[in-house]
Motif scaffolding. Structure first.
Motif, PDB file in Angstrom:
ATOM      1  N   SER A 185     -38.909  36.869   6.331  1.00 32.99           N
ATOM      2  CA  SER A 185     -37.611  36.314   5.784  1.00 32.99           C
ATOM      3  C   SER A 185     -38.730  35.117   4.988  1.00 32.99           C
ATOM      4  O   SER A 185     -39.604  34.623   5.814  1.00 32.99           O
ATOM      5  N   PRO A 186     -38.967  33.971   4.223  1.00 31.81           N
ATOM      6  CA  PRO A 186     -39.766  32.738   4.024  1.00 31.81           C
ATOM      7  C   PRO A 186     -39.054  31.753   4.995  1.00 31.81           C
ATOM      8  O   PRO A 186     -40.774  30.976   6.182  1.00 31.81           O
ATOM      9  N   ALA A 187     -38.330  32.129   6.549  1.00 34.08           N
ATOM     10  CA  ALA A 187     -38.170  30.928   7.215  1.00 34.08           C
ATOM     11  C   ALA A 187     -39.222  31.482   8.445  1.00 34.08           C
ATOM     12  O   ALA A 187     -39.542  31.235   8.857  1.00 34.08           O
ATOM     13  N   ASP A 188     -39.374  33.012   8.231  1.00 35.72           N
ATOM     14  CA  ASP A 188     -39.983  33.121   9.525  1.00 35.72           C
ATOM     15  C   ASP A 188     -41.234  33.197   8.879  1.00 35.72           C
ATOM     16  O   ASP A 188     -41.975  32.531   9.848  1.00 35.72           O
ATOM     17  N   MET A 189     -41.853  33.419   7.769  1.00 36.83           N
ATOM     18  CA  MET A 189     -42.948  33.129   7.709  1.00 36.83           C
ATOM     19  C   MET A 189     -43.548  32.084   7.708  1.00 36.83           C
ATOM     20  O   MET A 189     -44.909  31.187   6.842  1.00 36.83           O
ATOM     21  N   SER A 190     -42.778  30.328   7.480  1.00 31.63           N
ATOM     22  CA  SER A 190     -42.823  29.236   7.812  1.00 31.63           C
ATOM     23  C   SER A 190     -43.118  28.176   8.344  1.00 31.63           C
ATOM     24  O   SER A 190     -43.299  28.974   9.623  1.00 31.63           O
ATOM     25  N   TRP A 191     -41.314  27.797   8.286  1.00 27.91           N
ATOM     26  CA  TRP A 191     -41.137  26.871   9.954  1.00 27.91           C
ATOM     27  C   TRP A 191     -40.855  28.061  10.496  1.00 27.91           C
ATOM     28  O   TRP A 191     -41.205  27.482  11.441  1.00 27.91           O
ATOM     29  N   ARG A 192     -39.916  29.080  11.140  1.00 20.19           N
ATOM     30  CA  ARG A 192     -39.855  29.784  12.015  1.00 20.19           C
ATOM     31  C   ARG A 192     -41.640  29.962  12.904  1.00 20.19           C
ATOM     32  O   ARG A 192     -41.670  30.285  13.946  1.00 20.19           O
TER      33      ARG A 192
END
Ligand code: PLP
Length: 347
Positions: A185-192
């Motif tokens: 997910s975009p979240a996993d590859m960025s802020w997470r």
């Protein structure tokens, strides 16, 4: 047979349709329109968190402006020695950072390793107030070598940087290709994974001229609108940036484009391997780096092949004999026919 870059393709149809659809009536300029609010909300949904989004027209502006928010003018930003911000932005990051410096970290295949970062952090002088303090780290996803950090690698690097008080930036000029490659997910590859600010690329993925600066760390976004305006990157007819992003994100168009480009790269790599052409790096996204002999290079160019040479630097596989490394970039518009013509032209 154009493989020079992914910006050699035009803009994709959904993006152009969205631009045309926005070309009516009157709107507030400078991002004051309703559609821009909707796009900001779309980013919140896409990244599953509240973020601040600023649209600009070039990747260099996105990177340079983002970095200017992550360091004071006396700070140091760590980056891979062959990253785009170090090699290909003509000093724009340093210009926007107003005196802050980029310091290079070596690493194989375009990637900074945890060990490399640890060493740089150890070596760094803390002579206060004489030495410039480390303030930020920037990683590229996809890297300049076409490789992709796993989410765990990003988390470890950003985590270590943060332990040392550094702010973190991700140059995602090919963010879509990396998402398509990792299938996360975009979240996993960025802020997470510890990213404070992301340059979310769209131009290479099918937009006309568009990138988004996405702040996950809201403290760093404080008054960023002044930096963008001062830097000359607040577009008056901002509606056309917004429209591009609408067309790019709608119905996962950006991911379809990225998946296609990555698939074309896999097909190219398989074809090259059948032709016994070795690759300088593992293919992980939409770029392929063949090691071509002079005879092969000449024959390809004679038949209309367009692509650039690549430096013999952080290669995973080194050239033998008269082989030299070259870069082939696939885009949403690359076709299997272009690839088979290219492969057929290899003697
Ligand atoms: C990794 C990376 N970052 C940033 C950019 C900058 O984009 P632009 O050419 O729009 O300034 C590029 C463009 O080649 C790139 O490859």
């Amino acid at each position: 047979m154009f493989f020079g870059s992914d910006n050699g393709a035009g803009a994709s149809k959904p993006v152009m349709d969205a631009i045309l659809a926005a070309n009516n009536d009157f709107r507030l300029g400078y991002g004051g329109d309703l559609e821009t609010r909707e796009i900001e909300q779309k980013f919140n949904d896409l990244f599953e968190t509240n973020c601040s989004v600023y649209l600009v027209a070039t990747g260099t502006a996105a990177n340079a402006l983002a970095l200017s928010a992550l360091t004071p003018s006396y700070g140091v930003v760590l980056a891979h020695e062959f990253s785009h911000i170090v090699e290909d932005e003509c000093g724009a990051p340093e210009f926007y950072m107003g005196g802050a410096r980029l310091t290079k970290i070596a690493g194989e295949a375009g990637k900074i390793s945890l060990k490399g970062l640890e060493n740089s952090l150890k070596l760094y002088s803390k002579r206060i107030p004489h030495a410039m303090p480390l303030k930020a780290m920037s990683l590229s996803q996809v890297t300049e070598a076409g490789t992709v950090y796993t989410c765990d690698e990003l988390t470890a690097l950003n985590g270590l940087a943060k332990q040392h008080g550094l702010n973190t930036h991700l140059d995602g000029a090919r963010f879509g290709n990396a998402i398509a490659s990792l299938n996360c997910s975009p979240a996993d590859m960025s802020w997470r994974a510890g990213v404070d600010v992301l340059s979310f690329g769209a131009t290479k993925g099918g937009a006309l001229a568009l990138e988004a600066i996405v702040f996950f760390n809201q403290d760093l976004a404080n008054e960023f609108y002044f930096l963008r305006k001062k830097g000359g990157h607040l577009l008056s007819k901002h509606r056309f940036l917004t429209a591009q992003m609408k067309g790019y994100l709608e119905n996962d168009h950006w991911l379809d484009n990225a998946r296609h480009a990555n698939k074309m790269a896999r097909i190219m790599a398989e074809g090259l391997s059948k032709k016994k052409v070795r690759l300088a790096y593992e293919v992980q996204a939409n770029e392929v780096f063949p090691l071509l002999t002079e005879t092969q290079d000449k024959a390809l160019r004679a038949k209309g092949g367009i692509y650039y040479p690549w430096g013999s630097r952080d290669l995973t596989h080194n050239p033998k004999g008269d082989e030299k490394p070259f870069r082939l970039v696939m885009s949403f518009a690359t076709t299997e026919k272009m690839i088979s013509s290219f492969l057929d032209a290899i003697p």
